[in-house]
Design a protein around this motif. Structure first.
Motif, mmCIF file in Angstrom:
data_model
loop_
_atom_site.group_PDB
_atom_site.id
_atom_site.type_symbol
_atom_site.label_atom_id
_atom_site.label_comp_id
_atom_site.label_asym_id
_atom_site.label_seq_id
_atom_site.Cartn_x
_atom_site.Cartn_y
_atom_site.Cartn_z
ATOM 1 N N ILE A 1 0.854 -1.186 0.000
ATOM 2 C CA ILE A 1 0.000 0.000 0.000
ATOM 3 C C ILE A 1 0.895 1.242 0.000
ATOM 4 O O ILE A 1 1.827 1.356 0.804
ATOM 5 C CB ILE A 1 -0.918 0.020 1.237
ATOM 6 N N ILE A 2 0.617 2.154 -0.919
ATOM 7 C CA ILE A 2 1.386 3.404 -0.993
ATOM 8 C C ILE A 2 0.489 4.578 -0.599
ATOM 9 O O ILE A 2 -0.734 4.517 -0.747
ATOM 10 C CB ILE A 2 1.971 3.620 -2.410
ATOM 11 N N PRO A 3 1.069 5.666 -0.083
ATOM 12 C CA PRO A 3 0.268 6.835 0.297
ATOM 13 C C PRO A 3 -0.353 7.513 -0.918
ATOM 14 O O PRO A 3 0.177 7.439 -2.035
ATOM 15 C CB PRO A 3 1.280 7.763 0.977
ATOM 16 N N GLY A 4 -1.479 8.199 -0.701
ATOM 17 C CA GLY A 4 -2.056 9.028 -1.744
ATOM 18 C C GLY A 4 -1.165 10.229 -2.020
ATOM 19 O O GLY A 4 -0.293 10.580 -1.210
ATOM 20 N N ASN A 5 -1.390 10.861 -3.149
ATOM 21 C CA ASN A 5 -0.535 11.967 -3.599
ATOM 22 C C ASN A 5 -1.120 13.308 -3.151
ATOM 23 O O ASN A 5 -1.984 13.883 -3.801
ATOM 24 C CB ASN A 5 -0.410 11.909 -5.128
ATOM 25 N N VAL B 1 -10.270 10.543 11.108
ATOM 26 C CA VAL B 1 -11.151 9.482 11.604
ATOM 27 C C VAL B 1 -11.529 8.624 10.402
ATOM 28 O O VAL B 1 -12.283 9.061 9.524
ATOM 29 C CB VAL B 1 -12.403 10.050 12.286
ATOM 30 N N ILE B 2 -10.980 7.418 10.347
ATOM 31 C CA ILE B 2 -11.231 6.506 9.225
ATOM 32 C C ILE B 2 -12.578 5.823 9.435
ATOM 33 O O ILE B 2 -12.812 5.208 10.477
ATOM 34 C CB ILE B 2 -10.118 5.451 9.138
ATOM 35 N N ILE B 3 -13.461 5.943 8.460
ATOM 36 C CA ILE B 3 -14.751 5.243 8.520
ATOM 37 C C ILE B 3 -14.827 4.373 7.269
ATOM 38 O O ILE B 3 -15.583 4.626 6.328
ATOM 39 C CB ILE B 3 -15.932 6.235 8.604
ATOM 40 N N SER B 4 -13.990 3.370 7.237
ATOM 41 C CA SER B 4 -13.858 2.485 6.081
ATOM 42 C C SER B 4 -13.344 1.154 6.611
ATOM 43 O O SER B 4 -12.147 0.999 6.863
ATOM 44 C CB SER B 4 -12.897 3.094 5.057
ATOM 45 N N ASP B 5 -14.232 0.218 6.807
ATOM 46 C CA ASP B 5 -13.897 -1.006 7.543
ATOM 47 C C ASP B 5 -12.797 -1.820 6.872
ATOM 48 O O ASP B 5 -11.971 -2.438 7.542
ATOM 49 C CB ASP B 5 -15.144 -1.877 7.708
ATOM 50 N N GLN B 6 -12.762 -1.854 5.529
ATOM 51 C CA GLN B 6 -11.799 -2.694 4.804
ATOM 52 C C GLN B 6 -10.504 -1.971 4.435
ATOM 53 O O GLN B 6 -9.695 -2.490 3.683
ATOM 54 C CB GLN B 6 -12.435 -3.243 3.513
ATOM 55 N N VAL B 7 -10.287 -0.787 4.956
ATOM 56 C CA VAL B 7 -9.133 0.008 4.544
ATOM 57 C C VAL B 7 -7.819 -0.707 4.860
ATOM 58 O O VAL B 7 -7.702 -1.425 5.863
ATOM 59 C CB VAL B 7 -9.166 1.398 5.223
ATOM 60 N N GLU B 8 -6.839 -0.535 3.974
ATOM 61 C CA GLU B 8 -5.463 -0.955 4.217
ATOM 62 C C GLU B 8 -4.610 0.305 4.227
ATOM 63 O O GLU B 8 -4.852 1.234 3.451
ATOM 64 C CB GLU B 8 -4.978 -1.902 3.111
ATOM 65 N N LEU B 9 -3.605 0.339 5.094
ATOM 66 C CA LEU B 9 -2.800 1.546 5.275
ATOM 67 C C LEU B 9 -1.326 1.263 5.003
ATOM 68 O O LEU B 9 -0.870 0.126 5.162
ATOM 69 C CB LEU B 9 -2.981 2.075 6.707
ATOM 70 N N PRO B 10 -0.563 2.285 4.618
ATOM 71 C CA PRO B 10 0.851 2.069 4.267
ATOM 72 C C PRO B 10 1.733 1.749 5.475
ATOM 73 O O PRO B 10 1.473 2.221 6.584
ATOM 74 C CB PRO B 10 1.274 3.409 3.655
ATOM 75 N N SER C 1 -9.054 7.022 1.072
ATOM 76 C CA SER C 1 -9.463 8.398 0.789
ATOM 77 C C SER C 1 -8.241 9.298 0.873
ATOM 78 O O SER C 1 -7.476 9.238 1.847
ATOM 79 C CB SER C 1 -10.510 8.856 1.812
ATOM 80 N N LEU C 2 -8.050 10.158 -0.133
ATOM 81 C CA LEU C 2 -6.948 11.114 -0.108
ATOM 82 C C LEU C 2 -7.085 12.048 1.088
ATOM 83 O O LEU C 2 -6.091 12.519 1.646
ATOM 84 C CB LEU C 2 -6.919 11.906 -1.411
ATOM 85 N N ARG C 3 -8.313 12.287 1.505
ATOM 86 C CA ARG C 3 -8.577 13.177 2.639
ATOM 87 C C ARG C 3 -7.855 12.706 3.904
ATOM 88 O O ARG C 3 -7.462 13.504 4.751
ATOM 89 C CB ARG C 3 -10.084 13.240 2.891
ATOM 90 N N TYR C 4 -7.709 11.385 4.023
ATOM 91 C CA TYR C 4 -6.988 10.846 5.181
ATOM 92 C C TYR C 4 -5.571 11.420 5.235
ATOM 93 O O TYR C 4 -5.114 11.888 6.281
ATOM 94 C CB TYR C 4 -6.932 9.317 5.103
ATOM 95 N N TYR C 5 -4.854 11.402 4.116
ATOM 96 C CA TYR C 5 -3.477 11.893 4.083
ATOM 97 C C TYR C 5 -3.430 13.419 4.188
ATOM 98 O O TYR C 5 -2.548 13.984 4.841
ATOM 99 C CB TYR C 5 -2.793 11.407 2.805
ATOM 100 N N GLU C 6 -4.377 14.087 3.540
ATOM 101 C CA GLU C 6 -4.399 15.556 3.570
ATOM 102 C C GLU C 6 -4.587 16.088 4.982
ATOM 103 O O GLU C 6 -4.052 17.145 5.334
ATOM 104 C CB GLU C 6 -5.522 16.071 2.668
ATOM 105 N N SER C 7 -5.342 15.366 5.802
ATOM 106 C CA SER C 7 -5.658 15.864 7.138
ATOM 107 C C SER C 7 -4.404 16.092 7.982
ATOM 108 O O SER C 7 -4.373 16.989 8.832
ATOM 109 C CB SER C 7 -6.605 14.896 7.851
#
Length: 393
Positions: free
Chosen positions: A170-174, A277-286, A263-269
């Motif tokens: 998993i790579i970070p959003g841009n 606040v992640i509201i995405s049950d299946q999310v994978e993070l870097p 969501s790119l918003r996660y990284y922008e925050s």
């Protein structure tokens, strides 16, 4: 970090994808060397008619081209990087899905090192929410390869996800580069005491249940949760400065699932110093092998969107919020696609992860070896004499 080399895989025959035109020239064997053996990098001629597409799609490729770990000798390489900007091609109308699929297969059949390992030492980047599904036959041809993607789950759109926890990264959003600079950023964070809202959600509904629930919740509690109607075209289009000014005006930035789990918003925050606040049950993070996300974010169940969520966020003391913000400030450099000279960057994180993927032996269903150590194909032809096009594993 132990050494490895990075080489770019180059198709032996010339190929041009028109649209954002991507040209693969004849094989020239350029590459990357890292701190023990090597990764190889393709030498490409690249022109993309959309600058925004260029910026999003090519960052990793451009950084690796300048890497001190690059090698010019494919035989020394541990890993092969395959640049392919399929989203740009699709966006610009260069090729349709069938043509994209055919092009991938044609290119792969020109690559002897891909056949040697079954693609296990080849790296592909799919930086959009669709992941490897842009290549419709990914499951047939690159299911063993290393995929770099921000997307860990796409099962809402496809029967299967192309992301595999054990081999992919998993790579970070841009994030907008104007926000990631240490000085003169577009917008600076506000002190907690000057933030108007407890939380915000800045995004479109996209017909997604969680997002619709957040928009309704904002209508019920307008003094606590900001969720303005965003316009992305026309005279009232929200500009980047205005977007980040909204984002910085809350203690918590909500990042629900949309078309995809990330969501790119996660990284922008992190760059407006708002606790995500992640509201995405299946999310994978870097970089989960080195980061403890409990220190810098909150993950909330998508089944618990409602007043109870706001009550919980409101109960968190400001000193705890400041602690999370301070820790996020220290780690957000891992979301920045900066040159290798920087001591902390997304590229360094990716190289850490790639180092763990290095194999010291390569084989596939179409690879065999003899008593003298030579690698041969099914017809007992030595590897150095394999000629394209080749049967793909």
């Amino acid at each position: 970090m132990s050494p490895y080399h990075l080489v770019a895989a180059v198709p032996l025959a010339s190929l041009t994808l028109v649209g954002p035109s991507l040209s693969y020239g004849p094989s020239e064997g350029t590459g990357l060397t890292s701190p023990s053996k090597s990764m190889s990098m393709m030498r490409t001629k690249l022109t993309v008619s959309s600058p925004s597409c260029m910026e999003e799609m090519v960052k990793i490729h451009k950084l690796l081209l300048k890497s001190r770990y690059r090698t010019t000798k494919k035989e020394e390489a541990d890993l092969f990087f395959v640049p392919a900007y399929v989203k740009c091609v699709r966006m610009m109308g260069g090729l349709n899905d069938k043509e994209i699929n055919h092009t991938y297969v044609k290119v792969l059949s020109q690559m002897p090192y891909f056949r040697r390992s079954g693609g296990r030492d080849h790296i592909f980047v799919f930086p959009s929410g669709a992941g490897a599904h842009f290549f419709r036959s990914w499951a047939t041809y690159i299911n063993r390869s290393i995929i770099l993607t921000p997307e860990g789950d796409r099962t809402d759109k496809k029967d299967t996800s192309s992301f595999n926890t054990w081999k992919d990264i998993i790579i970070p959003g841009n994030v907008d580069v104007r926000m990631t600079k240490t000085e003169d950023t577009l917008v600076r964070p506000l002190p907690l005491s000057k933030r108007r809202y407890l939380a915000n959600y800045l995004g479109r509904a996209q017909g997604k249940v969680g997002r619709l629930q957040l928009i309704e919740l904002a209508k019920q509690f307008p003094d606590k949760l900001e969720s303005p109607e965003l316009k992305f075209s026309g005279p009232d289009k929200l500009g980047r400065i205005e977007y980040f000014e909204h984002l910085r005006n809350a203690k918590f930035c909500l990042a629900p699932r949309g078309e995809s789990s990330w969501s790119l918003r996660y990284y922008e925050s992190y760059f407006v110093e708002c606790v995500p606040v992640i509201i995405s049950d299946q999310v994978e993070l870097p970089f989960q092998n080195v980061l403890d996300y409990r220190q810098i974010s909150i993950k909330w169940p998508s089944t618990q969107i409602g007043p109870q969520m706001l009550e919980y966020l409101e109960s968190i003391p400001d000193e705890d919020i400041e602690r999370m913000i301070n820790r996020g400030r220290q780690l957000r450099c891992l979301w920045v696609y900066a040159p290798e000279s920087e001591p902390c960057s997304a590229l360094r994180g990716i190289l850490w992860e790639l180092q763990r993927k290095v194999r010291h032996f390569h084989q596939s269903a179409e690879t065999f070896w003899l008593h003298n150590g030579s690698i041969v194909n099914r017809n007992l032809v030595e590897f150095s004499h394999w000629k394209p096009p080749m049967l793909l594993p």
